[in-house]
Scaffold this active site. Structure first.
Site, mmCIF file in Angstrom:
data_model
loop_
_atom_site.group_PDB
_atom_site.id
_atom_site.type_symbol
_atom_site.label_atom_id
_atom_site.label_comp_id
_atom_site.label_asym_id
_atom_site.label_seq_id
_atom_site.Cartn_x
_atom_site.Cartn_y
_atom_site.Cartn_z
ATOM 1 N N HIS A 1 -12.485 4.382 -0.797
ATOM 2 C CA HIS A 1 -11.987 3.995 0.519
ATOM 3 C C HIS A 1 -10.920 4.990 0.975
ATOM 4 C CE1 HIS A 1 -9.232 1.718 -2.252
ATOM 5 N NE2 HIS A 1 -8.381 2.430 -1.544
HETATM 6 C C1 T46 Z 1 -5.603 2.847 -3.398
HETATM 7 C C2 T46 Z 1 -5.930 2.931 -4.826
HETATM 8 C C3 T46 Z 1 -5.221 4.047 -5.533
HETATM 9 C C4 T46 Z 1 -3.747 -6.911 -3.325
HETATM 10 O O1 T46 Z 1 -3.812 -8.150 -3.196
HETATM 11 N N1 T46 Z 1 -2.552 -6.281 -3.116
HETATM 12 C C5 T46 Z 1 -2.407 -4.924 -3.234
HETATM 13 O O2 T46 Z 1 -1.310 -4.405 -3.044
HETATM 14 C C6 T46 Z 1 -3.577 -4.153 -3.594
HETATM 15 C C7 T46 Z 1 -3.472 -2.637 -3.744
HETATM 16 C C8 T46 Z 1 -4.752 -4.803 -3.791
HETATM 17 N N2 T46 Z 1 -4.831 -6.159 -3.658
HETATM 18 C C9 T46 Z 1 -6.118 -6.824 -3.911
HETATM 19 C C10 T46 Z 1 -7.232 -6.480 -2.944
HETATM 20 C C11 T46 Z 1 -8.468 -6.623 -3.799
HETATM 21 O O3 T46 Z 1 -8.898 -7.959 -3.803
HETATM 22 O O4 T46 Z 1 -6.567 -6.420 -5.195
HETATM 23 C C12 T46 Z 1 -7.985 -6.292 -5.205
HETATM 24 C C13 T46 Z 1 -8.367 -4.892 -5.653
HETATM 25 O O5 T46 Z 1 -8.033 -3.952 -4.621
HETATM 26 P P1 T46 Z 1 -8.897 -2.624 -4.376
HETATM 27 O O6 T46 Z 1 -10.317 -2.896 -4.654
HETATM 28 O O7 T46 Z 1 -8.525 -2.074 -3.055
HETATM 29 O O8 T46 Z 1 -8.314 -1.682 -5.542
HETATM 30 P P2 T46 Z 1 -8.634 -0.161 -5.818
HETATM 31 O O9 T46 Z 1 -8.222 0.093 -7.219
HETATM 32 O O10 T46 Z 1 -10.009 0.221 -5.419
HETATM 33 O O11 T46 Z 1 -7.647 0.638 -4.811
HETATM 34 C C14 T46 Z 1 -6.252 0.517 -4.955
HETATM 35 C C15 T46 Z 1 -5.587 0.332 -3.578
HETATM 36 O O12 T46 Z 1 -6.163 -0.794 -2.917
HETATM 37 C C16 T46 Z 1 -5.755 1.533 -2.704
HETATM 38 O O13 T46 Z 1 -4.879 1.429 -1.600
HETATM 39 O O14 T46 Z 1 -5.361 3.852 -2.753
HETATM 40 O O15 T46 Z 1 -5.729 1.701 -5.549
#
Ligand code: T46
Length: 139
Positions: free
Chosen positions: A52
């Site tokens: 993303h």
């Molecule tokens: C990025 C990379 C490096 C939250 O509730 N609060 C938060 O602050 C974050 C970051 C995520 N979440 C929830 C949203 C999803 O349900 O945690 C779950 C996993 O998030 P996501 O799939 O977006 O995680 P990654 O590892 O793909 O990405 C994350 C960050 O979202 C993103 O901003 O740059 O780490």
């Protein structure tokens, strides 16, 4: 490096006997006011995360234990950055697509973010990212 990314070399206070300490300060070594901190761990080595971009968010990624590879890309450009030291930060600004891969078993990826969590800031579809990013980088 890819537009809107750069390596930040962090300074450790190291001592042969007592080990090392790295301090992170908003608007100093971290180039924005830090509103949120999170960390990612326990990711199997064959899994990837990310896939993303963000419209506005700025972040600094630091692998404080183990190693992980971050693939950053913009339309027409891509680079892999190995984060394998607690003194190496990767700044990622707006409109950069990122994928995290090759997590070591002991990897802990610490992330400092400029904004509170906001799902509306995410661009999760690659096709819509390319359209938006082409306009953004033409500015
Ligand atoms: C990025 C990379 C490096 C939250 O509730 N609060 C938060 O602050 C974050 C970051 C995520 N979440 C929830 C949203 C999803 O349900 O945690 C779950 C996993 O998030 P996501 O799939 O977006 O995680 P990654 O590892 O793909 O990405 C994350 C960050 O979202 C993103 O901003 O740059 O780490």
């Amino acid at each position: 490096m890819i537009s809107n990314t750069r390596i930040i070399d962090l300074t450790a206070c190291s001592d042969d006997k007592f080990g090392s300490l790295v301090a992170l300060e908003g608007d100093k070594s971290i180039p924005f006011q830090v509103r949120r901190v999170y960390y990612i761990y326990g990711v199997p080595g064959d899994e990837t995360r990310g896939h993303h971009s963000h419209n506005e968010l700025e972040q600094v990624l630091i692998c404080v234990s183990g190693s992980v590879t971050i693939v950053v890309s913009t339309p027409g450009a891509e680079e892999e950055v190995l984060l394998d030291s607690p003194t190496k930060g990767l700044y990622i600004g707006p409109m950069v697509w990122r994928v995290m891969k090759d997590f070591s078993h002991d990897a802990v990826l610490l992330v400092l973010a400029s904004e509170y969590f906001d799902e509306k800031d995410y661009i999760r579809g690659h096709d819509s990212y390319i359209v938006k990013a082409k306009k953004y980088f033409q500015k």
